[in-house]
Structures are given as C-alpha cells and as structure tokens.
Design an enzyme around this catalytic site. Structure first.
Site, PDB file in Angstrom:
ATOM      1  N   MET A   1     -38.239  37.843  26.638  1.00  0.00           N
ATOM      2  CA  MET A   1     -37.414  36.965  25.982  1.00  0.00           C
ATOM      3  C   MET A   1     -36.779  37.136  24.793  1.00  0.00           C
ATOM      4  O   MET A   1     -36.100  36.794  24.373  1.00  0.00           O
ATOM      5  CB  MET A   1     -38.988  35.679  25.614  1.00  0.00           C
ATOM      6  CG  MET A   1     -40.390  35.558  26.447  1.00  0.00           C
ATOM      7  SD  MET A   1     -41.007  34.648  25.801  1.00  0.00           S
ATOM      8  CE  MET A   1     -42.765  35.095  26.777  1.00  0.00           C
TER       9      MET A   1
ATOM     10  N   ILE B   1     -39.131  45.088  24.471  1.00  0.00           N
ATOM     11  CA  ILE B   1     -39.754  44.376  25.856  1.00  0.00           C
ATOM     12  C   ILE B   1     -41.241  45.780  25.980  1.00  0.00           C
ATOM     13  O   ILE B   1     -40.113  46.520  26.603  1.00  0.00           O
ATOM     14  CB  ILE B   1     -38.640  44.420  26.770  1.00  0.00           C
ATOM     15  CG1 ILE B   1     -37.856  43.502  26.458  1.00  0.00           C
ATOM     16  CG2 ILE B   1     -39.718  43.374  28.092  1.00  0.00           C
ATOM     17  CD1 ILE B   1     -38.450  42.057  25.754  1.00  0.00           C
TER      18      ILE B   1
ATOM     19  N   PRO C   1     -50.399  30.040  26.598  1.00  0.00           N
ATOM     20  CA  PRO C   1     -52.046  30.384  25.863  1.00  0.00           C
ATOM     21  C   PRO C   1     -52.079  31.641  26.376  1.00  0.00           C
ATOM     22  O   PRO C   1     -53.544  31.914  25.707  1.00  0.00           O
ATOM     23  CB  PRO C   1     -51.925  28.586  26.773  1.00  0.00           C
ATOM     24  CG  PRO C   1     -51.544  27.888  26.909  1.00  0.00           C
ATOM     25  CD  PRO C   1     -50.332  28.513  27.397  1.00  0.00           C
TER      26      PRO C   1
ATOM     27  N   GLU D   1     -51.382  34.138  27.319  1.00  0.00           N
ATOM     28  CA  GLU D   1     -50.744  35.368  26.414  1.00  0.00           C
ATOM     29  C   GLU D   1     -51.841  35.417  25.824  1.00  0.00           C
ATOM     30  O   GLU D   1     -52.389  36.564  25.545  1.00  0.00           O
ATOM     31  CB  GLU D   1     -49.655  35.506  27.235  1.00  0.00           C
ATOM     32  CG  GLU D   1     -48.774  36.582  25.975  1.00  0.00           C
ATOM     33  CD  GLU D   1     -47.294  36.986  25.832  1.00  0.00           C
ATOM     34  OE1 GLU D   1     -46.541  35.529  26.131  1.00  0.00           O
ATOM     35  OE2 GLU D   1     -46.699  37.825  25.301  1.00  0.00           O
TER      36      GLU D   1
ATOM     37  N   ARG E   1     -71.537  61.814   9.476  1.00  0.00           N
ATOM     38  CA  ARG E   1     -70.838  62.541   8.264  1.00  0.00           C
ATOM     39  C   ARG E   1     -71.897  62.037   7.452  1.00  0.00           C
ATOM     40  O   ARG E   1     -72.375  61.300   6.932  1.00  0.00           O
ATOM     41  CB  ARG E   1     -70.325  61.694   8.164  1.00  0.00           C
ATOM     42  CG  ARG E   1     -68.807  62.192   7.301  1.00  0.00           C
ATOM     43  CD  ARG E   1     -68.381  63.885   7.450  1.00  0.00           C
ATOM     44  NE  ARG E   1     -67.196  64.412   6.232  1.00  0.00           N
ATOM     45  CZ  ARG E   1     -66.684  64.705   6.535  1.00  0.00           C
ATOM     46  NH1 ARG E   1     -66.746  66.086   6.924  1.00  0.00           N
ATOM     47  NH2 ARG E   1     -66.320  65.188   4.991  1.00  0.00           N
TER      48      ARG E   1
ATOM     49  N   HIS F   1     -64.384  57.118   7.422  1.00  0.00           N
ATOM     50  CA  HIS F   1     -64.274  58.311   7.940  1.00  0.00           C
ATOM     51  C   HIS F   1     -63.074  58.911   6.696  1.00  0.00           C
ATOM     52  O   HIS F   1     -62.802  60.324   7.409  1.00  0.00           O
ATOM     53  CB  HIS F   1     -62.398  58.066   9.321  1.00  0.00           C
ATOM     54  CG  HIS F   1     -63.275  57.459  10.683  1.00  0.00           C
ATOM     55  ND1 HIS F   1     -63.739  56.398  11.250  1.00  0.00           N
ATOM     56  CD2 HIS F   1     -64.089  58.383  11.962  1.00  0.00           C
ATOM     57  CE1 HIS F   1     -64.327  56.600  12.574  1.00  0.00           C
ATOM     58  NE2 HIS F   1     -64.068  57.670  12.730  1.00  0.00           N
ATOM     59  N   GLY F   2     -62.811  59.033   6.428  1.00  0.00           N
ATOM     60  CA  GLY F   2     -61.957  59.212   5.207  1.00  0.00           C
ATOM     61  C   GLY F   2     -60.826  59.799   5.325  1.00  0.00           C
ATOM     62  O   GLY F   2     -60.436  59.523   6.256  1.00  0.00           O
TER      63      GLY F   2
HETATM   64  C1  LIG Z   1     -44.454  46.121  20.406  1.00  0.00           C
HETATM   65  C2  LIG Z   1     -43.829  44.747  20.914  1.00  0.00           C
HETATM   66  C3  LIG Z   1     -44.317  44.166  22.035  1.00  0.00           C
HETATM   67  C4  LIG Z   1     -43.463  43.195  22.079  1.00  0.00           C
HETATM   68  N1  LIG Z   1     -43.361  42.859  23.564  1.00  0.00           N
HETATM   69  C5  LIG Z   1     -42.619  41.771  24.246  1.00  0.00           C
HETATM   70  C6  LIG Z   1     -42.360  41.693  25.424  1.00  0.00           C
HETATM   71  O1  LIG Z   1     -43.061  42.545  26.271  1.00  0.00           O
HETATM   72  N2  LIG Z   1     -41.369  40.484  25.468  1.00  0.00           N
HETATM   73  C7  LIG Z   1     -40.878  39.885  24.235  1.00  0.00           C
HETATM   74  O2  LIG Z   1     -40.170  38.845  24.935  1.00  0.00           O
HETATM   75  N3  LIG Z   1     -40.935  40.217  23.617  1.00  0.00           N
HETATM   76  C8  LIG Z   1     -41.858  40.953  23.084  1.00  0.00           C
HETATM   77  N4  LIG Z   1     -42.063  41.258  22.064  1.00  0.00           N
HETATM   78  C9  LIG Z   1     -41.486  40.037  20.361  1.00  0.00           C
HETATM   79  C10 LIG Z   1     -42.473  40.015  19.638  1.00  0.00           C
HETATM   80  O3  LIG Z   1     -42.754  38.193  20.546  1.00  0.00           O
HETATM   81  C11 LIG Z   1     -41.654  38.688  18.223  1.00  0.00           C
HETATM   82  O4  LIG Z   1     -41.899  40.800  17.360  1.00  0.00           O
HETATM   83  C12 LIG Z   1     -41.723  38.408  18.113  1.00  0.00           C
HETATM   84  O5  LIG Z   1     -42.495  37.162  18.110  1.00  0.00           O
HETATM   85  C13 LIG Z   1     -41.773  37.740  16.258  1.00  0.00           C
HETATM   86  O6  LIG Z   1     -40.235  38.241  16.441  1.00  0.00           O
HETATM   87  P1  LIG Z   1     -39.342  38.512  15.908  1.00  0.00           P
HETATM   88  O7  LIG Z   1     -39.653  40.402  15.574  1.00  0.00           O
HETATM   89  O8  LIG Z   1     -37.837  38.713  16.019  1.00  0.00           O
HETATM   90  O9  LIG Z   1     -39.434  38.323  14.151  1.00  0.00           O
HETATM   91  P2  LIG Z   1     -38.767  36.656  13.308  1.00  0.00           P
HETATM   92  O10 LIG Z   1     -38.746  35.672  14.503  1.00  0.00           O
HETATM   93  O11 LIG Z   1     -37.395  37.646  12.773  1.00  0.00           O
HETATM   94  O12 LIG Z   1     -39.846  36.462  12.639  1.00  0.00           O
HETATM   95  C14 LIG Z   1     -39.877  37.441  11.087  1.00  0.00           C
HETATM   96  C15 LIG Z   1     -41.096  37.159  10.317  1.00  0.00           C
HETATM   97  O13 LIG Z   1     -40.493  35.657   9.575  1.00  0.00           O
HETATM   98  C16 LIG Z   1     -42.138  34.993   9.933  1.00  0.00           C
HETATM   99  N5  LIG Z   1     -41.364  33.479  11.065  1.00  0.00           N
HETATM  100  C17 LIG Z   1     -40.257  33.125  11.650  1.00  0.00           C
HETATM  101  N6  LIG Z   1     -40.405  31.672  11.688  1.00  0.00           N
HETATM  102  C18 LIG Z   1     -41.581  31.374  10.329  1.00  0.00           C
HETATM  103  C19 LIG Z   1     -41.885  30.118  10.338  1.00  0.00           C
HETATM  104  N7  LIG Z   1     -41.539  28.827  11.196  1.00  0.00           N
HETATM  105  N8  LIG Z   1     -42.569  30.240   9.550  1.00  0.00           N
HETATM  106  C20 LIG Z   1     -43.206  31.236   8.954  1.00  0.00           C
HETATM  107  N9  LIG Z   1     -43.105  32.469   8.998  1.00  0.00           N
HETATM  108  C21 LIG Z   1     -41.919  32.605  10.250  1.00  0.00           C
HETATM  109  C22 LIG Z   1     -42.998  35.469  11.169  1.00  0.00           C
HETATM  110  O14 LIG Z   1     -44.285  34.703  11.282  1.00  0.00           O
HETATM  111  C23 LIG Z   1     -42.529  37.014  11.029  1.00  0.00           C
HETATM  112  O15 LIG Z   1     -43.706  37.013  10.083  1.00  0.00           O
HETATM  113  C24 LIG Z   1     -42.815  42.633  21.089  1.00  0.00           C
HETATM  114  C25 LIG Z   1     -42.817  42.956  19.745  1.00  0.00           C
HETATM  115  C26 LIG Z   1     -43.358  44.397  19.481  1.00  0.00           C
HETATM  116  C27 LIG Z   1     -43.100  44.570  18.219  1.00  0.00           C
END
Ligand SMILES: Cc1cc2nc3c(=O)[nH]c(=O)nc-3n(C[C@H](O)[C@H](O)[C@H](O)COP(=O)(O)OP(=O)(O)OC[C@H]3O[C@@H](n4cnc5c(N)ncnc54)[C@H](O)[C@@H]3O)c2cc1C
Length: 381
Positions: free
Chosen positions: A127, A159, A242, A244, A270, A340-341
């Site tokens: 996504m 992803i 939900p 997920e 410890r 754990h220090g």
């Molecule tokens: C290790 C890892 C695995 C992942 N796996 C998948 C996967 O398998 N498939 C997939 O599709 N995605 C995956 N993701 C993506 C993940 O779902 C997104 O990183 C997440 O949804 C946030 O989107 P963004 O990183 O673009 O942050 P942004 O949308 O750019 O947000 C940046 C900051 O702004 C805040 N923010 C944004 N909008 C608002 C609002 N309306 N109000 C208040 N605060 C807001 C956010 O909370 C965040 O703190 C993964 C991410 C990571 C790091």
C-alpha cells in the site's frame, strides 16, 4: 492474571507452535540476522506445521480454522521468539489470505491459496509509497486498462516480505478522478516483466525482515489478477485493516511480555552492591508497574481477540488496541534495557534487539497518530 480467551485446543496449538520455534527457528536465529531474511526452507517448514493456513479453507489446502484465536496464538508465540519473524509471518498468513479468500475468484483461490498455506508462495501487500503511507487514499501508483490487461506504473516502499515475495497485492489508482473510490487491488507475481525490487532496506531493527522497495514499470497485469471489483480496493483495505491491527496488538503485547519475563530473571541473577539488582526497591517497583501495565493491556487485547473471533471487533476498538499496546510495548522494553544496564545496549543481548525491533510498532500498519485520529472521529470530533 489467568486469561480466559483461550480453550484447551488453542493451548494445544500453542504447544505445537512453541515446538516449531524450538526446532526450526531458534537454531537459525543468528543466520536469519546475517542473511537479513527468513529463508525459504523455514517458510516451508512453517507451512508444514500448519502456521499459514489458519484463514484458508480446507479445500484450498488450509486448516479452515475460522477461529481468530488460533491466529492470535501463532502471533503470540512467534513474537515471543522474534518480532521481525512475527511481522513477516503475520503479513503472509494473517493479513494477505483474507483478501484472496473473501475477494478472489475460484480460479485465483485455486492458483494461490494452496501455495500460501504450505509456504511455497510468500505473500506481501503493498500500500505504502515513497510519497506517503498514512494518506492511503492519495496513492499515486497507476494502473491503466489495456484490453484484458492493466498497465501498472509506480513504486511502493517499506514492503514487508518485499524482497522474496512471490505474489504482491498492490493497491493502484485505476481512476484518477475518483479519489478513494478510484483504487483497485491487483496481484503482481514474481517474474512479471517490468516488476523489480530495490535492495533490502537498512532498518534500525528487525534485520531478519526483508523489507523492500518495489518498482513497476509498464507491468502488464492480466485482469484475471484483479482482486475484487474495480474501484473497491480502498474499501477492501479498510475492511481488513482491523485484523492487521489486532494482530499487531497481539504481537506487541506478547513480545514485550516475553522480554519482561527474561528481564525479571536477569535482575534476579545480576548483582550490584552485594544484592540482586531486582531487589532494590526502585527496580522492584518498576517491574511491578511494568507487569501491571502489561496485564491491563493484555486484558483489553484479549477482549478484542474474543470479539474478532466472533466477527464483532470494530475498527475503532482495533485502533485502540493497536496504539495502546505499541505504546506500552515501547515503554516496557525501554525500561527492560535500563534494567540490563550496559548489557542492555549490546546487540548480542535479546533485550537490545527487542528494543530496536519494537520502535516501528508505533509507526506501521497505521501510526499511533492515525489510530487516535480514527478514535477521535468516532467521538464525533
Ligand atoms: C519496517 C516497516 C514495514 C512496513 N511494512 C509495510 C507493508 O508490508 N506494506 C505497506 O503497505 N506498508 C508497510 N509499511 C509502511 C507503514 O505502514 C507506513 O510507514 C506508515 O503507514 C506511515 O506512513 P509514512 O511512513 O508514509 O509516514 P507519513 O504518512 O509521512 O507520516 C509522517 C508522520 O506524520 C504523522 N501523520 C500523518 N498524517 C497525520 C494526521 N492526519 N494527523 C496526525 N499525524 C499525522 C504520522 O503519524 C507520522 O508520525 C512498513 C513500514 C515499516 C517501517
């Protein structure tokens, strides 16, 4: 506190998953870190163990359990072993199958579900894009109809399972004029021309997960790989988030609980100033607080598990479970590092890795802020 959500058959399944962890996962823990992936033979072994077919009907090679409590047990045990492996398995077995089971045609189910159940086919869902993940309705990857194909262009990032996945459920914009209603789900398969992957991303934690970027350049996806109705992709994702999110909450809580238990043992052994560090009143009280936080969180998560098993979990309650458990998980693990220090900061200690691995739980699958936005909206605000 005794938990009431599981019955004897669930506990039997817990024993079977725990045996799989001992036999297959633990001996490979270091190797998974080195290769930055859960290797294919492990996926196949997990498939044989029945970990992947819980949501897949028996006619397609699954267990057809139709009881979310089995999914929750699997998530608890695997997260207790390693948070990265639980995220890889969770995406494959808990997040992706419902899309194909609920939305797939008979032909699609026959083609993909048996391989997903036995671990031969690894699944991912894409996504998030480089331009943003929170505002899913604004995604930019496009799919343009050309006869009985879609021509897919764009990219996805972060992803989970991205580097190894054999099939990826991709959310693409098929109608630029319709916003959220212009998004369709397409299954992109390994080997399709124009589908490439970037490197395994260099993350702060969860090295074992092969999180990747995905690129689509004029990929011709047959319409027979479309999941569900054209334009219904956003609604399909909202309906399945939900599961997920409760899965994330289960894993968050189990992960923190396990490391907490290991920390209690550490503080009994410890010594400082001639006594176990856990026996200093400050540390004893700290651990009493952590245990209380964990058990209170567990009680709410258990209620959500039970509600979801009955098909009654609301998206808002799943959002509450997700953000709160992520917050508690991160607080607990931070204190466990402290207890754990200096060893708590050493990568060879499980607590250090767990602390790094957990940080993302407040960000992924809908950040804590987005969860609170959903809850706030439900309050009419
Ligand atoms: C290790 C890892 C695995 C992942 N796996 C998948 C996967 O398998 N498939 C997939 O599709 N995605 C995956 N993701 C993506 C993940 O779902 C997104 O990183 C997440 O949804 C946030 O989107 P963004 O990183 O673009 O942050 P942004 O949308 O750019 O947000 C940046 C900051 O702004 C805040 N923010 C944004 N909008 C608002 C609002 N309306 N109000 C208040 N605060 C807001 C956010 O909370 C965040 O703190 C993964 C991410 C990571 C790091």
């Amino acid at each position: 506190m005794p938990r009431n959500v599981y019955a004897a058959e669930h506990e039997d399944f817990r024993a079977s998953v725990a045996e799989f962890v001992e036999r297959t996962l633990k001996p490979r823990a270091e190797q998974m870190l080195e290769v930055k992936a859960v290797e294919r033979d492990i996926w196949k072994e997990a498939g044989k163990q029945g970990l992947f077919g819980l949501d897949i009907p028996e006619e397609f090679g699954g267990m057809g359990a139709e009881d979310y409590r089995f999914n929750a047990i699997a998530a608890e045990v695997i997260a207790g072993f390693n948070f990265a492996v639980s995220s890889c398995f969770g995406i494959h077995s808990d997040v992706c199958p419902p899309y194909i089971v609920d939305l797939g045609t008979q032909e699609q189910k026959e083609r993909w579900l048996p391989g997903m159940a036995n671990g031969e086919l690894i699944a991912a869902i894409a996504m998030t894009e480089p331009s943003g993940g929170s505002d899913l309705a604004a995604l930019k990857t496009t799919a343009v109809r050309d006869g009985d194909h879609w021509v897919l262009n764009g990219s996805k990032t972060f992803i989970t399972n991205g580097y190894q996945a054999d099939l990826v459920i991709v959310a693409a914009r098929t109608d630029p004029s319709k916003g959220a209603k212009g998004i369709t789900l397409l299954v992109v398969e390994e080997g399709m021309e124009g589908f490439t992957r970037g490197r395994k991303l260099d993350k702060v934690g969860q090295e074992e997960a092969d999180t990747s970027e995905l690129f689509f350049e004029d990929v011709r996806v047959p319409d027979s790989n479309r999941l569900g109705e054209e334009g219904m992709g956003f609604i399909a994702m909202m309906q399945r988030l939900p599961q997920e999110r409760i899965g994330a909450a289960v894993a968050n809580t189990a992960h923190a609980f396990q490391i907490f238990r290991e920390t209690v043992e550490y503080t009994k052994e410890r010594k400082a100033f001639g006594q176990p560090v856990g026996s200093f009143q400050h540390n004893k009280f700290k651990m009493a607080e952590l245990l209380t936080k964990l058990e209170v969180t567990q009680a709410y998560v258990d209620d959500c598990i039970a509600a979801h098993a009955e098909g009654k979990l609301t998206p808002v309650d799943a959002a509450k479970a997700k953000w709160f458990s992520a917050q508690v998980q991160n607080e607990v693990l931070d204190e466990c590092v402290q207890l754990h220090g200096g060893y708590g900061f050493m990568n060879e200690y499980r607590v250090a890795r767990a602390w790094r691995d957990a940080r993302v739980s407040k960000i992924w699958a809908g950040s804590n802020e987005i969860m609170k936005e959903l809850i706030g909206r439900d309050l009419g605000l």
